[in-house]
Design a protein around this motif. Sequence first.
Motif, PDB file in Angstrom:
ATOM      1  N   GLN A 460      23.951  44.313  66.832  1.00  0.00           N
ATOM      2  CA  GLN A 460      23.259  45.160  65.868  1.00  0.00           C
ATOM      3  C   GLN A 460      22.197  45.943  66.625  1.00  0.00           C
ATOM      4  N   VAL A 461      22.141  47.246  66.399  1.00  0.00           N
ATOM      5  CA  VAL A 461      21.152  48.076  67.082  1.00  0.00           C
ATOM      6  C   VAL A 461      20.280  48.765  66.048  1.00  0.00           C
ATOM      7  N   HIS A 462      18.989  48.876  66.375  1.00  0.00           N
ATOM      8  CA  HIS A 462      17.994  49.513  65.517  1.00  0.00           C
ATOM      9  C   HIS A 462      17.987  48.914  64.112  1.00  0.00           C
ATOM     10  N   GLU A 463      18.389  47.664  64.014  1.00  0.00           N
ATOM     11  CA  GLU A 463      18.382  46.948  62.740  1.00  0.00           C
ATOM     12  C   GLU A 463      19.054  47.736  61.611  1.00  0.00           C
ATOM     13  N   ASN A 464      20.045  48.561  61.964  1.00  0.00           N
ATOM     14  CA  ASN A 464      20.737  49.335  60.926  1.00  0.00           C
ATOM     15  C   ASN A 464      22.212  49.535  61.230  1.00  0.00           C
ATOM     16  N   TYR A 465      22.597  49.453  62.498  1.00  0.00           N
ATOM     17  CA  TYR A 465      23.971  49.768  62.876  1.00  0.00           C
ATOM     18  C   TYR A 465      24.638  48.549  63.500  1.00  0.00           C
ATOM     19  N   ILE A 466      25.791  48.207  62.933  1.00  0.00           N
ATOM     20  CA  ILE A 466      26.575  47.071  63.423  1.00  0.00           C
ATOM     21  C   ILE A 466      27.603  47.591  64.415  1.00  0.00           C
ATOM     22  N   ILE A 467      27.685  46.956  65.573  1.00  0.00           N
ATOM     23  CA  ILE A 467      28.681  47.294  66.586  1.00  0.00           C
ATOM     24  C   ILE A 467      29.785  46.245  66.535  1.00  0.00           C
ATOM     25  N   ALA A 468      31.001  46.687  66.272  1.00  0.00           N
ATOM     26  CA  ALA A 468      32.138  45.766  66.187  1.00  0.00           C
ATOM     27  C   ALA A 468      33.207  46.174  67.188  1.00  0.00           C
ATOM     28  N   GLN A 479      25.028  49.788  58.097  1.00  0.00           N
ATOM     29  CA  GLN A 479      25.025  48.620  57.215  1.00  0.00           C
ATOM     30  C   GLN A 479      24.499  48.960  55.818  1.00  0.00           C
ATOM     31  N   HIS A 480      23.510  49.823  55.711  1.00  0.00           N
ATOM     32  CA  HIS A 480      22.966  50.153  54.388  1.00  0.00           C
ATOM     33  C   HIS A 480      23.973  50.964  53.569  1.00  0.00           C
ATOM     34  N   MET A 605      27.248  39.920  59.347  1.00  0.00           N
ATOM     35  CA  MET A 605      27.899  41.159  59.774  1.00  0.00           C
ATOM     36  C   MET A 605      29.408  41.072  59.577  1.00  0.00           C
ATOM     37  N   ASN A 606      30.000  39.988  60.008  1.00  0.00           N
ATOM     38  CA  ASN A 606      31.451  39.844  59.862  1.00  0.00           C
ATOM     39  C   ASN A 606      31.862  39.771  58.400  1.00  0.00           C
ATOM     40  N   ALA A 607      31.050  39.118  57.572  1.00  0.00           N
ATOM     41  CA  ALA A 607      31.359  39.075  56.139  1.00  0.00           C
ATOM     42  C   ALA A 607      31.326  40.475  55.544  1.00  0.00           C
ATOM     43  N   LEU A 608      30.370  41.314  55.985  1.00  0.00           N
ATOM     44  CA  LEU A 608      30.298  42.693  55.503  1.00  0.00           C
ATOM     45  C   LEU A 608      31.537  43.474  55.932  1.00  0.00           C
ATOM     46  N   LEU A 609      31.979  43.273  57.163  1.00  0.00           N
ATOM     47  CA  LEU A 609      33.175  43.974  57.645  1.00  0.00           C
ATOM     48  C   LEU A 609      34.405  43.567  56.848  1.00  0.00           C
ATOM     49  N   MET A 612      34.333  45.137  53.423  1.00  0.00           N
ATOM     50  CA  MET A 612      34.675  46.555  53.499  1.00  0.00           C
ATOM     51  C   MET A 612      36.184  46.744  53.563  1.00  0.00           C
ATOM     52  N   GLU A 613      36.861  45.888  54.330  1.00  0.00           N
ATOM     53  CA  GLU A 613      38.317  46.008  54.453  1.00  0.00           C
ATOM     54  C   GLU A 613      39.017  45.755  53.125  1.00  0.00           C
ATOM     55  N   ALA A 614      38.402  44.948  52.272  1.00  0.00           N
ATOM     56  CA  ALA A 614      39.047  44.579  51.006  1.00  0.00           C
ATOM     57  C   ALA A 614      38.632  45.458  49.838  1.00  0.00           C
ATOM     58  N   THR A 615      37.679  46.358  50.035  1.00  0.00           N
ATOM     59  CA  THR A 615      37.132  47.149  48.926  1.00  0.00           C
ATOM     60  C   THR A 615      37.597  48.595  49.025  1.00  0.00           C
TER      61      THR A 615
END
Length: 643
Positions: A460-468, A479-480, A605-609, A612-615
């Motif tokens: 996670q960078v700058h507390e806003n962007y997830i790197i996967a 993320q927001h 983070m992984n739960a959010l990903l 997203m894949e299911a929505t």
Amino acid sequence: MATLDPQISENPVQQATKAHRPVIRQLDDSAINRIAAGEVVERPASAVKELVENAIDAGATRITVEIADGGKTLIRVIDNGCGMTPEDLPLALSRHATSKIDGSDLLNIHTFGFRGEALPSLGAVGRLTITSRAEGHDAAQIRVAGGHLEPVKPAALRQGTIVELRDLFFATPARLKFMRTDRAETQAISDTVKRLAMAEPAVGFTLRDVSGGGEGRVSFRADPMSGDLFDALHGRLAHVIGREFAENALKIDATREGIRLYGYAALPTYSRGAAVTQFLFVNTRPVKDKMLTGALRAAYMDFLSRDRHPAAALFIDCDPTLVDVNVHPAKSEVRFRDPGLARGLIVSSLRHALAEAGHRASSTVAGATLGAMRPEQPTATGAPRVYQMDRPSLGARNSSYAAQAPGQPPAPSYPAPPSAEPAGFAEFSGAYSGRLVEDAAVEPEAHPVEDLPLGAARGQVHENYIIAQTRDGMVIVDQHAAHERLVYEKLKHQMAENGVATQGLLIPEIVELSDGDCARLLDVADDLAKFGLGIEAFGGSAVAVRETPAILGEVNAEAMIRDILDELADQGESQLVQARLEAILSRVACHGSIRSGRRMRGEEMNALLREMEATPHSGQCNHGRPTYVELKLADIERLFGRS
């Protein structure tokens, strides 16, 4: 005894009126054709449209259009269609003479043209020459200039028809004052040819500018496409609209009550700043219809902000008796027998396709991201720099990974910072803006997380962007914006399941309307009730507003009712209440989602990903902006000169 004069004397006004009384006259054919030309031939592009449509109706498989000076001095259309006999040529230049209908049924029309007005109208305002040859007959030519017809004479032509129009509007000089620049007229002709090329993928089109003489310059060329309907259409759209549209477009194919909708519609993240990439066709006829355009806009209402416009090429096929194409001189507008059916089919089909797209976002987002990065400049010779880089073997990579694995002491190649901890990937202190995520100790999975569409979170960078990390690249997630869309979709689902909570008005608000507006509003009362707006007749032409959606709070009921009526008058359907409800839900989702600046754990983070894949629609936020960017490994390596 004097007798009275039985005639009553007329006053001066009556005498002047009688002297200048309008007299009804029968206009001659030349004047009639010039009037018809004013309706049918607005500019050179209108003439090109009529001539190319005639070529398509004649069964042509290759059509060449040559123009000079924006079509003002020359328009030449060459086709390989069935052609005309010498006996047909004079008749083709007569008003209301056509081979496309017999006049018995003006609703059962299967061709582009049917009025028989185009050729005589063009001959009335320009210098028109037609050379044609039908199979089994000799070629012949006929000329007409300013409405004056010349005799048919023999000509040399192998196949098809050549229609040449010179000096458009020379017979009506006043029209020339309203012509635009050569460049603008050329662009209008190009747009016309491209629309017809999209309508007929199996036909080859060539547009050549021969201004100044010679062979000229080919400005557009589209070879005939082969394959099934969707393969041919996809290839033609890629050629006409662009490869990016084809890569980011969703296939549409739906049928309802005898009306079929097919074509391609772009993802919401492939939106445009203007409605210039919206192409609509009815029975392959290009149309610019307000109702159809409104339906397209309504389908994307929940995914785009007001200043963004969807891109689509949609075709409606139906029995000709279900649609009237004889409502506009240029046949650019149509009228459906059941407009609600056509509109509903467009909205529901597009929304279904967008929902099936899931989290998918436009590939142009990644392209823009890569374009914002600055790869190393090429050498002085203009060639890209070449690096001697040996790609490490699998064993070397595994050894390197093992040396850097968590828990291993770092190699003492340089002094470690005082704050560093023994673990290789310990969480950084607050002074750093990036954190690496340790892999949790879990049981081996049958399918690695990297194989999933959005991969596995790596930081996670700058507390806003997830790197996967994915199998063949990487994903950067806002993320927001991503969580805002997920919350919004949940709220909409709950509202659809539980209904819209209403608030009853202690004193119903009475709104006075005209008789027509009152009837129009009461016709959609049941639809409005589904969204929490309860109305009923209150005698005369007034309506009583008894309930409003609770989530909207205090509502100016009269202003809302009049806004709904404006939408009904403009589009035939109102989605104002639904739009306001969804705007409230969007604001609620914004405040209830993960905020920028919040640190997230790896499992979060992984739960959010995974969510997203299911929505559906998670690839863009509530305002149409992308929620993630995917970069392919090949593109990343190219930035570093590894390609």
